[in-house]
Design an enzyme around this catalytic site. Structure first.
Site, PDB file in Angstrom:
ATOM      1  N   LYS A 233       7.438  -2.182  -2.098  1.00  0.00           N
ATOM      2  CA  LYS A 233       8.005  -0.862  -1.812  1.00  0.00           C
ATOM      3  C   LYS A 233       6.975   0.043  -1.133  1.00  0.00           C
ATOM      4  O   LYS A 233       7.231   0.609  -0.082  1.00  0.00           O
ATOM      5  CB  LYS A 233       8.503  -0.219  -3.122  1.00  0.00           C
ATOM      6  N   ASP A 253       1.399 -11.145   1.846  1.00  0.00           N
ATOM      7  CA  ASP A 253       2.225 -11.088   0.633  1.00  0.00           C
ATOM      8  C   ASP A 253       2.944 -12.428   0.553  1.00  0.00           C
ATOM      9  O   ASP A 253       3.896 -12.685   1.295  1.00  0.00           O
ATOM     10  CB  ASP A 253       3.239  -9.929   0.718  1.00  0.00           C
ATOM     11  N   ALA A 313      -3.254   1.230  -5.350  1.00  0.00           N
ATOM     12  CA  ALA A 313      -2.440   0.358  -6.217  1.00  0.00           C
ATOM     13  C   ALA A 313      -2.918   0.471  -7.662  1.00  0.00           C
ATOM     14  O   ALA A 313      -2.487   1.362  -8.396  1.00  0.00           O
ATOM     15  CB  ALA A 313      -2.485  -1.063  -5.708  1.00  0.00           C
ATOM     16  N   ARG A 314      -3.845  -0.378  -8.051  1.00  0.00           N
ATOM     17  CA  ARG A 314      -4.443  -0.314  -9.377  1.00  0.00           C
ATOM     18  C   ARG A 314      -5.917  -0.676  -9.243  1.00  0.00           C
ATOM     19  O   ARG A 314      -6.279  -1.617  -8.519  1.00  0.00           O
ATOM     20  CB  ARG A 314      -3.761  -1.297 -10.335  1.00  0.00           C
ATOM     21  N   ASP A 338      -7.903   5.781  -5.019  1.00  0.00           N
ATOM     22  CA  ASP A 338      -7.115   6.695  -5.848  1.00  0.00           C
ATOM     23  C   ASP A 338      -7.064   6.199  -7.291  1.00  0.00           C
ATOM     24  O   ASP A 338      -6.659   6.931  -8.185  1.00  0.00           O
ATOM     25  CB  ASP A 338      -5.683   6.775  -5.282  1.00  0.00           C
ATOM     26  N   GLU A 343      -9.594   4.713 -16.299  1.00  0.00           N
ATOM     27  CA  GLU A 343      -9.249   6.071 -15.850  1.00  0.00           C
ATOM     28  C   GLU A 343      -9.247   7.034 -17.028  1.00  0.00           C
ATOM     29  O   GLU A 343      -8.653   6.717 -18.058  1.00  0.00           O
ATOM     30  CB  GLU A 343      -7.888   6.066 -15.148  1.00  0.00           C
ATOM     31  N   HIS A 362      -6.154   9.557  -9.128  1.00  0.00           N
ATOM     32  CA  HIS A 362      -4.828   8.935  -9.307  1.00  0.00           C
ATOM     33  C   HIS A 362      -3.718   9.929  -8.926  1.00  0.00           C
ATOM     34  O   HIS A 362      -2.857  10.268  -9.746  1.00  0.00           O
ATOM     35  CB  HIS A 362      -4.663   8.455 -10.753  1.00  0.00           C
ATOM     36  N   GLY A 364      -1.618   9.432  -6.301  1.00  0.00           N
ATOM     37  CA  GLY A 364      -0.615   8.815  -5.430  1.00  0.00           C
ATOM     38  C   GLY A 364       0.792   9.349  -5.634  1.00  0.00           C
ATOM     39  O   GLY A 364       1.538   9.567  -4.679  1.00  0.00           O
TER      40      GLY A 364
HETATM   41  N1  LIG Z   1      -1.542   5.462  -7.024  1.00  0.00           N
HETATM   42  C1  LIG Z   1      -0.351   5.731  -7.490  1.00  0.00           C
HETATM   43  O1  LIG Z   1      -0.097   6.827  -7.965  1.00  0.00           O
HETATM   44  C2  LIG Z   1       0.736   4.711  -7.395  1.00  0.00           C
HETATM   45  C3  LIG Z   1       2.068   5.105  -7.205  1.00  0.00           C
HETATM   46  C4  LIG Z   1       3.061   4.114  -7.107  1.00  0.00           C
HETATM   47  C5  LIG Z   1       2.712   2.767  -7.216  1.00  0.00           C
HETATM   48  N2  LIG Z   1       1.410   2.455  -7.459  1.00  0.00           N
HETATM   49  C6  LIG Z   1       1.003   1.050  -7.572  1.00  0.00           C
HETATM   50  O2  LIG Z   1       1.129   0.437  -6.300  1.00  0.00           O
HETATM   51  C7  LIG Z   1       1.348  -0.970  -6.466  1.00  0.00           C
HETATM   52  C8  LIG Z   1       2.541  -1.396  -5.612  1.00  0.00           C
HETATM   53  O3  LIG Z   1       3.697  -0.732  -6.071  1.00  0.00           O
HETATM   54  P1  LIG Z   1       5.139  -1.107  -5.480  1.00  0.00           P
HETATM   55  O4  LIG Z   1       6.089  -0.147  -6.085  1.00  0.00           O
HETATM   56  O5  LIG Z   1       5.027  -1.255  -4.014  1.00  0.00           O
HETATM   57  O6  LIG Z   1       5.343  -2.544  -6.143  1.00  0.00           O
HETATM   58  P2  LIG Z   1       6.288  -3.725  -5.607  1.00  0.00           P
HETATM   59  O7  LIG Z   1       6.488  -4.603  -6.775  1.00  0.00           O
HETATM   60  O8  LIG Z   1       7.464  -3.163  -4.893  1.00  0.00           O
HETATM   61  O9  LIG Z   1       5.374  -4.452  -4.513  1.00  0.00           O
HETATM   62  C9  LIG Z   1       4.277  -5.253  -4.831  1.00  0.00           C
HETATM   63  C10 LIG Z   1       4.202  -6.354  -3.782  1.00  0.00           C
HETATM   64  O10 LIG Z   1       2.990  -7.079  -4.003  1.00  0.00           O
HETATM   65  C11 LIG Z   1       3.295  -8.447  -3.743  1.00  0.00           C
HETATM   66  N3  LIG Z   1       2.280  -9.305  -4.353  1.00  0.00           N
HETATM   67  C12 LIG Z   1       2.248  -9.813  -5.602  1.00  0.00           C
HETATM   68  N4  LIG Z   1       1.149 -10.591  -5.756  1.00  0.00           N
HETATM   69  C13 LIG Z   1       0.495 -10.551  -4.566  1.00  0.00           C
HETATM   70  C14 LIG Z   1      -0.691 -11.156  -4.095  1.00  0.00           C
HETATM   71  N5  LIG Z   1      -1.443 -11.944  -4.881  1.00  0.00           N
HETATM   72  N6  LIG Z   1      -1.075 -10.910  -2.820  1.00  0.00           N
HETATM   73  C15 LIG Z   1      -0.348 -10.100  -2.021  1.00  0.00           C
HETATM   74  N7  LIG Z   1       0.802  -9.514  -2.406  1.00  0.00           N
HETATM   75  C16 LIG Z   1       1.204  -9.735  -3.671  1.00  0.00           C
HETATM   76  C17 LIG Z   1       4.688  -8.650  -4.298  1.00  0.00           C
HETATM   77  O11 LIG Z   1       5.313  -9.776  -3.713  1.00  0.00           O
HETATM   78  C18 LIG Z   1       5.353  -7.355  -3.894  1.00  0.00           C
HETATM   79  O12 LIG Z   1       6.001  -7.485  -2.639  1.00  0.00           O
HETATM   80  C19 LIG Z   1       1.573  -1.170  -7.968  1.00  0.00           C
HETATM   81  O13 LIG Z   1       0.358  -1.590  -8.544  1.00  0.00           O
HETATM   82  C20 LIG Z   1       1.903   0.216  -8.473  1.00  0.00           C
HETATM   83  O14 LIG Z   1       1.582   0.385  -9.824  1.00  0.00           O
HETATM   84  C21 LIG Z   1       0.425   3.372  -7.529  1.00  0.00           C
HETATM   85  O1  LIG Z   2       2.479   3.928 -11.861  1.00  0.00           O
HETATM   86  C1  LIG Z   2       2.759   4.933 -11.220  1.00  0.00           C
HETATM   87  O2  LIG Z   2       3.928   5.370 -11.132  1.00  0.00           O
HETATM   88  C2  LIG Z   2       1.704   5.639 -10.480  1.00  0.00           C
HETATM   89  O3  LIG Z   2       0.481   5.012 -10.628  1.00  0.00           O
HETATM   90  C3  LIG Z   2       1.639   7.101 -10.800  1.00  0.00           C
HETATM   91  O4  LIG Z   2       1.103   7.387 -12.061  1.00  0.00           O
HETATM   92  P1  LIG Z   2       1.207   8.900 -12.616  1.00  0.00           P
HETATM   93  O5  LIG Z   2       2.620   9.143 -12.999  1.00  0.00           O
HETATM   94  O6  LIG Z   2       0.307   8.962 -13.790  1.00  0.00           O
HETATM   95  O7  LIG Z   2       0.787   9.816 -11.517  1.00  0.00           O
END
Ligand SMILES: NC(=O)c1ccc[n+]([C@@H]2O[C@H](COP(=O)([O-])OP(=O)(O)OC[C@H]3O[C@@H](n4cnc5c(N)ncnc54)[C@H](O)[C@@H]3O)[C@@H](O)[C@H]2O)c1
Ligand SMILES: O=C(O)[C@H](O)COP(=O)(O)O
Length: 626
Positions: A233, A253, A313-314, A338, A343, A362, A364
């Site tokens: 996503k 991916d 991401a994480r 981020d 954390e 963090h 995002g």
């Molecule tokens: N910083 C923030 O505030 C914030 C906000 C939203 C999401 N996130 C993080 O961002 C990351 C992605 O979120 P998302 O909603 O897009 O998740 P998602 O599940 O939609 O997408 C993750 C993608 O990673 C792929 N994947 C899995 N293993 C893999 C690998 N070894 N190599 C390459 N690709 C691989 C999956 O096939 C999938 O398409 C998550 O860790 C989520 O927690 C962070």
């Molecule tokens: O997992 C999530 O949705 C993001 O990392 C955002 O985390 P937060 O709600 O603590 O900002």
């Protein structure tokens, strides 16, 4: 494994077969209770069942309310009042979500609670709403003394919630998986551009009274190659935006459908190609056992000198010490982060202090719009759960009636494990698109509703590779959202109708495999399983028959059939204190090729796996987690 029997595509039955939706009127004597066992993967023997049956909520809601921060705090001494449940909101939540919650419940907004304070309050609450900052540990669930019915995570990641403890304590966990996607993607782009032009560093320098125009010359983005690691996503939205900046975007991916990437003008490539050719690398994969510290010394050394890395991401996908080394030796010119392994990170964290690293705490998901979105999404999910409705975003609860489970329980486990095995066998960069589930059964289609089995295959495929949680309610939606086309086929088997399913096969079409022998004669990854004495077994891989109980972990080897192989591999595992629980060997012909399937209780260390790979008769092998 091939069969020539008749084939029929199943039509799903009505949802009502599986679910009972019983409304939960606030005034009625009611309790939501669950079976107590289970973990993150519990549809069946370990499943949660939603039952509405006793006067708990009316007692818990009989609470005197106190004003606090324009919300309501409930105290142990509370008496009288309305028959409303109590929701504790422990981190800042968008106003629209709070309003929804207040219409339904007494809402206590208490932020920055210590663990002791949270534990003291929690036994007075029916629901808890958190973001990533509140650690909802086993201690918290135990302190809740069975009153807590639901934890709502206003966002995606539930790393801060002990799911096992939640399930054991009969508490549903729901999240809000989609509302902050765009915010996270925009933050990725913000970090990319800010890093390339030293915005944070030059801002700090000016605020310190300096004017350093030569020091902060940046790099341009147009024409540069960006590798998006994880095309889900967030990653796909980052890719779209980066193309608008004139960047050449590639992505790695292994599980994303190639046509989805092509539609955005992005080529899916192998991990090594992505990291070794990119000028910028943006991380968007979930943190899973296989992505943990995937950016380590070995992989930094493959990168182009002067690469720039963004992580929204994480934190755990990067080995942070290795990144410090890569920054210090110039392989990585800059990083923008981020998220962090811990954390908040300690104040003296070398990455936070590094001149070439831009950091944000963090942020995002932290836009007004995203926070309103997740607040509404989580408020609706929490209210729905308290009312006893099905939650499509339930992370730990499938809610399947026990009569369905009792018959299908071992098949349900089998279906998930086959999905989990199949996805781990995928290699290369082509992405999964077509999934076919083939059931061999002597039952007529009317007597076997396969939706739960299909949902479990989807769960097995999706959960190890993403931040999504699949349940019976959302399985088809999630599959569709990810571009997975799941079809079903039934092969009639002339056996006892007492046995609901003779075998289940999972086929993944148009993919490469990390274990070439998993590709069947038809060119698909195929795994087949059966239930024996109520225990799921793997009975086929590619065109080979095997027989190994699906418990613990699994090693599959293709070898030249010769004496001593079982002993050689067994001793390597024994030296590593890894217990073999099952073993089977199947061969094409004496002294030709053989497939050895070894069920093991523990996970072998890297050294043992390396030694197995070095046995000269072993042509290929793979370690798989069940
Ligand atoms: N910083 C923030 O505030 C914030 C906000 C939203 C999401 N996130 C993080 O961002 C990351 C992605 O979120 P998302 O909603 O897009 O998740 P998602 O599940 O939609 O997408 C993750 C993608 O990673 C792929 N994947 C899995 N293993 C893999 C690998 N070894 N190599 C390459 N690709 C691989 C999956 O096939 C999938 O398409 C998550 O860790 C989520 O927690 C962070
Ligand atoms: O997992 C999530 O949705 C993001 O990392 C955002 O985390 P937060 O709600 O603590 O900002």
């Amino acid at each position: 494994m091939a069969s020539t029997a008749t084939t029929a595509v199943f039509a799903p039955k009505s949802q009502a077969t599986f679910f009972s939706r019983r409304p939960f009127p606030a005034s009625a004597p009611s309790t939501i209770s669950f079976d107590r066992s289970g973990s993150r993967a519990p549809f069946f023997g370990q499943a949660l069942r939603l039952v509405v049956d006793s006067p708990k909520i009316s007692t818990l809601c009989a609470a005197r309310t106190l004003e606090r921060d324009s919300s309501t705090e409930v105290t142990a001494a509370s008496v009288g009042g309305t028959a409303k449940p109590t929701v504790l909101v422990s981190e800042k939540l968008g106003e629209a979500g709070l309003e929804l919650l207040r219409e339904f419940a007494n809402v206590d907004c208490s932020y920055n609670l210590t663990t002791e304070e949270l534990c003291a309050k929690i036994s007075l609450c029916d629901a808890l709403v958190v973001r990533s900052g509140t650690k909802v540990t086993r201690e918290v669930f135990e302190a809740a003394k069975n009153r807590l019915k639901v934890v709502g995570r206003a966002g995606v990641g539930i790393d801060n919630v002990d799911l096992q403890a939640a399930t054991e304590n009969g508490c549903l966990v729901v999240n809000a998986p989609t509302a902050n996607t765009i915010a996270a993607a925009e933050h990725g782009i913000a970090l990319l551009t800010a890093m390339a032009r030293n915005v944070a560093q030059s801002d700090a320098s000016m605020k310190a009274g300096k004017w350093q125009r030569n020091k902060y010359v940046g790099v341009s983005l147009v024409g540069k190659k960006l590798a998006v690691m994880g095309f889900g996503k967030v990653g796909s939205e980052v890719a779209r935006r980066a193309k608008g900046l004139g960047m050449h975007v590639i992505s790695h991916d292994p599980y994303a459908p190639a046509d989805r990437a092509r539609a955005v003008g992005v080529e899916l490539v192998s991990f090594d190609e992505a990291v070794s050719t990119a000028d910028f690398i943006s991380l968007h994969m979930p943190l899973t056992p296989s992505t943990s510290k995937i950016f380590n010394d070995e992989n930094f050394s493959k990168m182009k000198k002067g690469v720039r890395i963004i992580n929204v991401a994480r934190g755990g996908v990067i080995d942070e010490d290795a990144l410090v080394r890569a920054l210090d030796n110039g392989i990585v010119a800059q990083a923008a982060l981020d998220v962090f392994a811990v954390e908040p990170p300690p104040k003296d964290n070398k990455l936070v202090q590094h001149e070439n690293v831009t950091v944000t705490p963090h942020l995002g998901a932290s836009t007004m719009e995203a926070q309103e979105g997740v607040a509404i999404e989580i408020a609706e999910a929490v209210i729905g759960a308290l009312r006893g409705e099905l939650a499509a975003t339930a992370v730990n609860a499938p809610m399947v009636p026990s009569e369905v489970l009792s018959e299908l329980a071992p098949y349900v486990i089998l279906a998930e494990k086959l999905g989990r095995l199949a996805v781990q066998l995928v290699g290369g960069g082509s992405g999964i698109k077509g999934v076919k589930v083939v059931y061999t059964s002597s039952r007529s289609p009317d007597d076997l509703d396969t939706r739960i089995l299909r949902a479990m295959v989807t769960k097995g495929i999706v959960e190890p590779i993403s931040s999504e949680f699949v349940n019976l309610v959302n399985a088809d939606f999630i599959a569709k959202q990810r571009g997975l086309r799941i079809s079903e086929e039934r092969i009639f088997h002339d056996g006892s109708p007492e046995v609901p399913v003779d075998s289940i096969q999972v086929h993944l079409a148009n993919v490469e495999s990390r274990f070439a022998s998993a590709i069947s004669d038809s060119g698909e990854i195929v795994v087949e399983g059966r239930v024996k004495d109520r225990v799921p077994h793997l009975t086929g891989v590619g065109s080979f028959s095997v027989d190994v109980g699906l418990e613990g972990n699994l090693i599959l080897c293709r070898q030249i059939d010769q004496p001593g192989m079982i002993g050689t591999v067994g001793s390597i595992l024994g030296e590593n204190n890894v217990n073999v629980n099952f073993m089977s060997v199947s061969r094409t012909a004496p002294r030709k090729h053989a497939i050895m399937a070894i069920g093991i209780d523990e996970e072998p260390d890297k050294e043992s796996l390396r030694k197995i790979g070095e046995i000269s008769a072993i042509e290929e092998f793979v370690f798989l987690k069940l």
